[in-house]
Design an enzyme around this catalytic site. Structure first.
Site, PDB file in Angstrom:
ATOM      1  N   GLY A 308     -14.226   6.128   3.666  1.00  0.00           N
ATOM      2  CA  GLY A 308     -14.360   4.954   2.826  1.00  0.00           C
ATOM      3  C   GLY A 308     -13.432   3.848   3.254  1.00  0.00           C
ATOM      4  N   MET A 310      -9.616   1.506   1.776  1.00  0.00           N
ATOM      5  CA  MET A 310      -8.478   1.553   0.853  1.00  0.00           C
ATOM      6  C   MET A 310      -7.782   0.205   0.820  1.00  0.00           C
ATOM      7  SD  MET A 310      -6.687   3.205  -1.290  1.00  0.00           S
ATOM      8  CE  MET A 310      -5.219   2.656  -2.140  1.00  0.00           C
ATOM      9  N   GLU A 345     -12.572  -4.220  -1.664  1.00  0.00           N
ATOM     10  CA  GLU A 345     -11.174  -3.942  -1.324  1.00  0.00           C
ATOM     11  C   GLU A 345     -10.301  -5.187  -1.477  1.00  0.00           C
ATOM     12  OE1 GLU A 345     -10.425  -0.934  -1.166  1.00  0.00           O
ATOM     13  OE2 GLU A 345     -12.464  -0.209  -0.940  1.00  0.00           O
TER      14      GLU A 345
END
Length: 911
Positions: A308, A310, A345
Site C-alpha cells: 500500500g 503510508m 496520503e
C-alpha cells in the site's frame, strides 16, 4: 496507513556504546546472537516485587517531551544500532518508567545519568526502566543503547529489500511498530518533536521526514543529521537508506515546497506520471483546507514490495506498482490509482499528521477523512473522472461489509492490540468517508469546509478526539448535527429506509419514511435506530427539486414542498449521498426505472446507489431476484461505467453464489451474451483514439464477463491469440487489456499453457510484468493447471507477497474454489512459513480464511472453515475477527441461495 494489503552489526567497544552520538560508532561485519524480545543483557532478572506492566496503554504520569535518535543503518546487514535520548516530563512520583520496545536488544539504559534496571515483558512489547530511587515530579532524561533487526522478510518495523543488485532499508511503523525501531512511547497521543541522525554507507542516500542540515564523511560512512521535526507520534517517524535515485518534481503550494520522487537506482524514467501530478495534488489540497502544507519537503518513496502506501510527513512511501510505470505501458487504472492514493496520503498530511488522533478508537479521523478528501479533491479538480459515481460505489462496498452482524463500529473501543489492527478496514475507510459525505451534504459544503479549517487550525500539531472534532465542525446552530453524526459513529449496521409516496388532496405530496436495520437473510441483530439525514429529488415547479429531513424516530415524513402535483418519480437518496438503503413501496421503484430524458433522469450517483440497493434487497425477502434480473438489460447499456459495473455485479454474483443450476448454465451464458455481448465486441481489445478513461476501464470488464461467464468462443480465441503474442514479445497488446487477455487465456488453457506462462514468469526481470502474469495464474479452470498455478506460491518463481493473493482469484467457480481450499488446507503451514511475520490485520493468518474460503455458499463449508481455522487464526493479529466475518458471510450466502435460487431458476427457465 497502507491504503492498503512483506532487513547485522555487532556492538562496538564500550566507549562507542557510551557515546552520545552514533557518529562515533562504526559497524563491523558479522552476526549478533539472536536477540530476545526486548531482553536486557546487562541487568539481572526483574525482581519479583516489580510492578506489573501496563496491559494496553502506558501510564500518563510520565510523558516524553522530545526524542533524539542516532542510528547506524546498513541495508546489507541484518541488524542496526541505535542510541536514543528521551526527555521526560514526570507528573507524579514514579518507580518505573514504562515504554514500548519489541525485538530490540537493550544493552544499556540510564535515567539522569545513573544506570536503570531493565524489566522486560518478553513478547509483550514493553520494557520498564527502574532507577535506584523513584523519579520525582519534574524533568528526567532516559538514554538507551540498543540494537534491532533489519528484516529481509517483513514490511513493518525496519526492513530491507533487494531491487536489482542493490539493497535498500525502509520503515513502516503504523500502527504499533515504532517499538521495533526505537524504545519509545508508541501511542498516537504522545506527539513530540524528534531529532534523527543516520550513519550510513557513504555511497548510500539517507532520507527522513525532514531535510538534512549537515552531512559528515567518516571513512566508508557518512553521518546525516536531519532537522528537528514538528511534533509527531512515533508511528509517523520514517527513514529510507540505499542507493536511491531522486527525480526532481519541482515545487508546489504556497510555500514552494520541494517535491521529489525517490526510486531504486536506474528507475527514474518510470516516475514520469508521479512527477507530473504530485505537486498539483498538493496544491489542490492546500486550496481546500486553506492551510499551507505543514512540512518542509515532500519525498514520495518507492518501496519495491509493499502492501500500500503510508503518510509519513515529508516521506510518503508507496508500493512500487502504485508509483512507477514504464511510460509506454501506463494504463488508465494506474493513473487513476496513483492520483487516488496520493490524494489520500497527502490528505493525511493535514488529517492524521498535522492533527493526530488521540487514540486508535478515533483512527477514522485519519483514514475516513483522507478517503473523503480524495473524493472531494478529484470531483472538483478532474470532473471528467466522475468521482461522484466512484464515491457511490465505495459507499456500496462499505455497506456490504457493514451488513454483517459481526461488523465493527466506525469508532470501535480498543480493548486489545488486535483491535488496533482491525481498525484499518472498510468500515473505517469507506463507511467513515460515506458518513462524512452524508453530513457534509446535509450542512452544505461551504459550511462544512469552514468547520474543517477551524478544526485543523485549532488542533494543529496536537491530538484530537471525535468529540473535539464534532464540537468545532458543527458549532453554533449546527451543534445538534454532532449528535446525529454520533449515531453513525458509535454503532454498527446499515439503516434501511422504507419510502412510500402520499398525495392527499389539498396537501403537498409527502414521503412517508420508516427506518430499521438492514439485515440479509439468516441474520439476526438487535434493532437499531439512527438520526438519518434523508434527502429526496423529484420533479418540482421549476425543474428537479430537492427536500431534506432528519429522520430521528422509527417513523417520519418528508414534505416534497416544491412539487406542483403528485410527482411522477421520487429518488429517496438524492445524488446517492445517504448512508442508507432505500426500500421503495408501491410503484415508486417502477417509476424510477421508467425511461425519461434530460433533467428528469436519475443522476449518475443515484443509479449506482439504486443498483446497490437492489443487490442488497435481493438478499432479503423484500425483493425477488427475478424482478431485479428483468431490470438489468435496461441499465446494462447505460453510458456510465459504474452503472454498468453495478449490473455486472448483479449478474456475476449468480455464479459465485451457485445460484444457477447446471442444467440452466447455457441460458445463463446466453443471457450474458445477449445483454453485454454486442457492446463488448464493439469495444474490442484495441483502444481507439478519443476513448474516454471510463471506456478504457469498462472495456476490460465487459470483455472478461462475456468471454468467461458468457462463454463467447470468438472472444476467448481472440484473447488467446493476443496473450500468445504478448508472451512472445510484450508488444502489440493494448496495455489496458493485457491482464484481461492473460486471464481469459488461462480460463481456457491447459497444463501446457500454464507451463508457457510459468516460463515467461521465470524469464522476466520486470516486477511489473511478473505481477501481470501472476494475476492470471489462478484463472485456470483445468484442475491440473490450477493446482500447478497455486503451487507457485511454494516456489521461488515469485515473491509470495505478490503471488499469495492469486488464491482469491480461484474463488470464481465452485470447482476451482474447492481446489483452492484444498490447497490452502494442505499447505497452510508451508505458506505461513514463507510469509512475513504477522503485524496488524494485514497478515497472512488474518487473510487466509477469506482468501481460500470466502467464496463458499453453504453451511458445510462454513462449519469446516470455522473448524480448520479456529486455532490457526487465533495465532494471528486480527485473525479471530476475520474468521468470524468469513464464516458469517458464508452462512449468509447459504441463506441467500436458499431464498433466491428458485426465483433465479424461474427467470432462466422462461428464457
Amino acid at each position: 496507513m497502507p491504503t492498503f494489503h512483506v532487513p547485522t552489526v555487532l556492538l562496538p567497544a564500550l566507549a562507542c556504546v557510551l557515546a552520545a552520538s552514533v557518529a562515533a560508532c562504526s559497524p563491523r561485519p558479522g552476526a549478533s546472537p539472536p536477540p530476545s524480545e526486548t531482553a536486557p543483557v546487562a541487568s539481572e532478572p526483574a525482581r519479583p516485587e516489580a510492578p506489573p506492566p501496563p496491559e494496553l496503554r502506558l501510564p500518563e504520569t510520565v510523558r516524553p517531551t522530545a526524542y533524539d535518535v542516532a542510528l547506524t543503518v546498513v541495508p546489507t546487514e541484518d541488524r542496526f544500532e541505535g542510541h536514543i535520548t528521551i526527555a521526560l516530563d514526570v507528573a507524579a512520583s514514579s518507580r518505573i518508567v514504562w515504554l514500548h520496545a519489541l525485538g530490540l536488544d537493550v544493552r544499556t539504559a540510564t535515567i539522569d545519568g545513573a544506570p536503570a534496571k531493565v524489566h522486560s515483558t518478553g513478547s509483550g512489547g514493553r520494557i520498564g526502566l527502574e532507577p535506584a530511587r523513584p523519579l520525582s515530579v519534574g524533568r528526567a532524561t532516559v538514554v538507551i543503547d540498543y540494537t534491532g533487526a533489519i528484516s529481509p522478510k517483513n514490511e513493518f518495523g525496519v526492513f530491507k529489500q533487494k531491487e536489482g543488485e542493490h539493497w535498500y532499508a525502509f520503515t513502516q511503523l503504523e500502527a504499533i511498530d515504532a517499538r521495533r525501531a526505537f524504545p519509545c512511547f508508541d501511542e498516537p497521543g504522545f506527539k513530540v518533536p524528534w531529532k534523527l541522525r543516520l550513519k550510513v554507507k557513504k555511497d548510500d542516500r539517507a532520507l527522513s521526514n525532514t531535510p538534512p542540515i549537515s552531512e559528515k564523511i567518516e571513512g566508508d560512512y557518512k553521518i546525516v543529521q536531519f532537522a528537528e521535526t514538528k511534533p509527531l507520534p512515533a508511528y509517523l517517524v520514517a527513514f529510507a537508506v540505499g542507493p536511491m535515485d531522486v527525480v526532481d518534481a519541482g515545487t508546489a503550494g504556497k510555500n514552494h515546497t520541494p517535491v521529489r520522487i525517490v526510486v531504486p537506482r536506474g528507475r527514474g524514467a518510470e516516475a514520469r506520471f508521479a512527477k507530473e501530478v504530485t505537486g498539483k495534488i498538493l496544491a489542490q489540497l492546500e486550496d481546500y483546507f486553506g492551510i499551507p502544507y505543514p512540512y518542509e519537503k515532500l519525498d514520495c518513496v518507492d518501496i519495491p514490495v509493499f502492501s500500500g502506501a503510508m503518510e509519513n510527513p515529508g516521506l510518503v512511501t508507496f508500493g512500487q506498482s502504485l508509483i512507477l510505470s514504464v511510460p509506454e505501458k501506463e494504463t488508465v487504472r494506474f493513473r487513476h490509482q496513483y492520483i487516488d492514493i496520493t490524494a489520500h496520503e497527502l490528505g493525511h498530511q493535514w488529517f492524521g499528521d498535522l492533527v493526530t488522533t488521540a487514540w486508535w478508537d478515533d483512527v477514522w479521523l485519519n483514514e475516513a477523512f483522507a478517503s473523503w478528501i480524495t473524493n472531494r479533491l478529484i470531483e472538483t479538480w478532474q470532473p471528467e473522472r466522475h468521482k461522484d459515481t466512484e464515491r457511490a460505489a465505495d459507499t456500496a462496498r462499505a455497506m456490504r461489509a457493514d451488513s454483517l452482524v459481526s461488523a465493527r463500529r466506525i469508532r470501535q473501543p480498543i480493548a486489545t492490540e488486535d483491535d488496533i489492527g482491525n481498525a484499518f478496514d472498510h468500515i473505517t475507510y469507506e463507511k467513515g468517508a460515506a458518513v462524512i459525505d452524508m453530513f457534509e451534504n446535509w450542512v452544505g459544503r461551504d459550511a462544512f469546509r469552514a468547520g474543517v479549517t477551524r478544526y485543523l487550525t485549532k488542533h494543529a500539531h496536537k491530538n484530537a478526539t471525535a468529540e473535539q472534532f464534532l464540537a468545532v465542525v458543527f458549532e453554533g446552530e449546527r451543534a445538534p448535527v454532532g449528535a446525529a453524526f454520533e449515531t453513525f459513529l458509535n454503532q454498527p449496521g446499515v439503516p434501511l429506509v422504507t419510502a412510500s409516496l402520499r398525495c392527499d388532496a389539498g396537501q403537498p405530496p409527502k414521503l412517508a419514511l420508516a427506518q430499521s436495520r438492514y439485515l440479509p437473510a439468516g441474520a439476526q441483530a438487535p434493532e437499531t435506530s439512527w438520526q438519518i439525514p434523508v434527502c429526496a429529488r423529484y420533479p418540482g415547479a421549476k425543474g428537479v427539486a430537492s427536500s431534506c429531513t432528519l429522520l430521528q424516530k422509527p417513523r417520519g415524513e418528508l414534505t416534497l414542498g416544491e412539487a406542483r402535483a403528485c410527482p411522477a418519480w421520487v429518488s429517496a437518496n438524492a445524488d446517492g449521498h445517504g448512508y442508507y438503503r432505500v426500500l421503495y413501496q408501491g410503484d415508486l421503484l417502477a417509476k424510477l426505472l421508467a425511461p425519461r430524458s434530460g433533467d428528469a433522469e436519475l443522476t449518475r450517483a443515484e443509479k449506482v446507489a439504486l443498483l446497490s440497493d437492489l443487490a442488497a434487497l435481493v438478499r432479503t425477502s423484500k425483493l425477488s431476484y427475478q424482478d431485479v434480473l428483468a431490470v438489468v438489460p435496461k441499465l446494462a447499456g447505460d453510458p456510465v461505467k459504474d452503472v454498468v459495473e453495478g449490473t455486472i455485479e448483479l449478474v456475476a454474483d449468480l455464479r459465485s453464489t451457485e445460484m444457477v443450476p447446471e442444467a440452466l448454465r447455457p441460458q445463463y451464458a446466453r443471457f450474458i451474451r445477449d445483454t453485454y455481448g454486442a457492446r463488448a465486441k464493439k469495444l474490442g481489445f484495441v483502444s481507439r483514439r478519443g476513448d474516454s478513461d471510463d471506456t478504457r476501464l469498462l472495456r476490460a470488464k465487459l470483455l472478461l464477463l462475456v468471454a468467461d461467464q458468457g462463454e463467447d468462443r470468438a472472444l476467448q480465441s481472440e484473447a488467446k491469440a493476443l496473450a500468445s503474442k504478448w508472451l512472445a514479445d510484450r508488444k502489440g497488446v493494448d496495455p489496458d487489456v493485457v491482464e484481461t487477455v492473460l486471464a481469459i487465456s488461462a480460463q481456457t488453457g491447459d497444463r501446457a499453457w500454464f507451463e508457457r506462462m510459468r516460463a515467461a514468469l521465470r524469464a522476466t526481470t520486470s516486477r511489473f510484468e511478473r505481477n501481470q502474469i501472476l494475476g492470471a495464474l489462478a484463472h485456470f479452470r483445468d484442475p491440473d493447471a490450477l493446482r500447478a498455478a497455486l503451487a507457485v506460491n511454494l516456489t521461488d518463481d515469485a515473491d509470495i507477497r505478490d503471488s499469495l493473493w492469486t488464491i482469491k482469484s480461484a474463488q470464481a467457480t465452485p470447482a476451482t474454489r474447492a481446489i483452492a481450499y484444498a490447497f490452502m488446507k494442505e499447505s497452510f503451514e508451508a505458506l505461513a512459513a514463507r510469509m512475513p511475520d504477522e503485524a496488524g490485520a494485514f497478515g497472512f493468518g488474518a487473510a487466509a480464511p477469506a482468501l481460500a474460503g470466502g467464496g463458499f455458499c453453504d453451511e458445510a463449508h462454513a462449519a469446516d472453515l470455522e473448524a480448520f481455522f479456529r486455532e490457526r487464526a487465533a495465532r494471528y493479529s486480527g485473525g479471530r475477527r476475520s474468521l468470524a466475518q468469513v464464516v458469517e458471510s458464508v452462512k449468509g450466502c447459504s441463506a441467500f441461495r436458499a431464498l433466491q435460487a428458485p426465483n433465479v431458476g424461474a427467470f432462466f427457465q422462461k428464457r
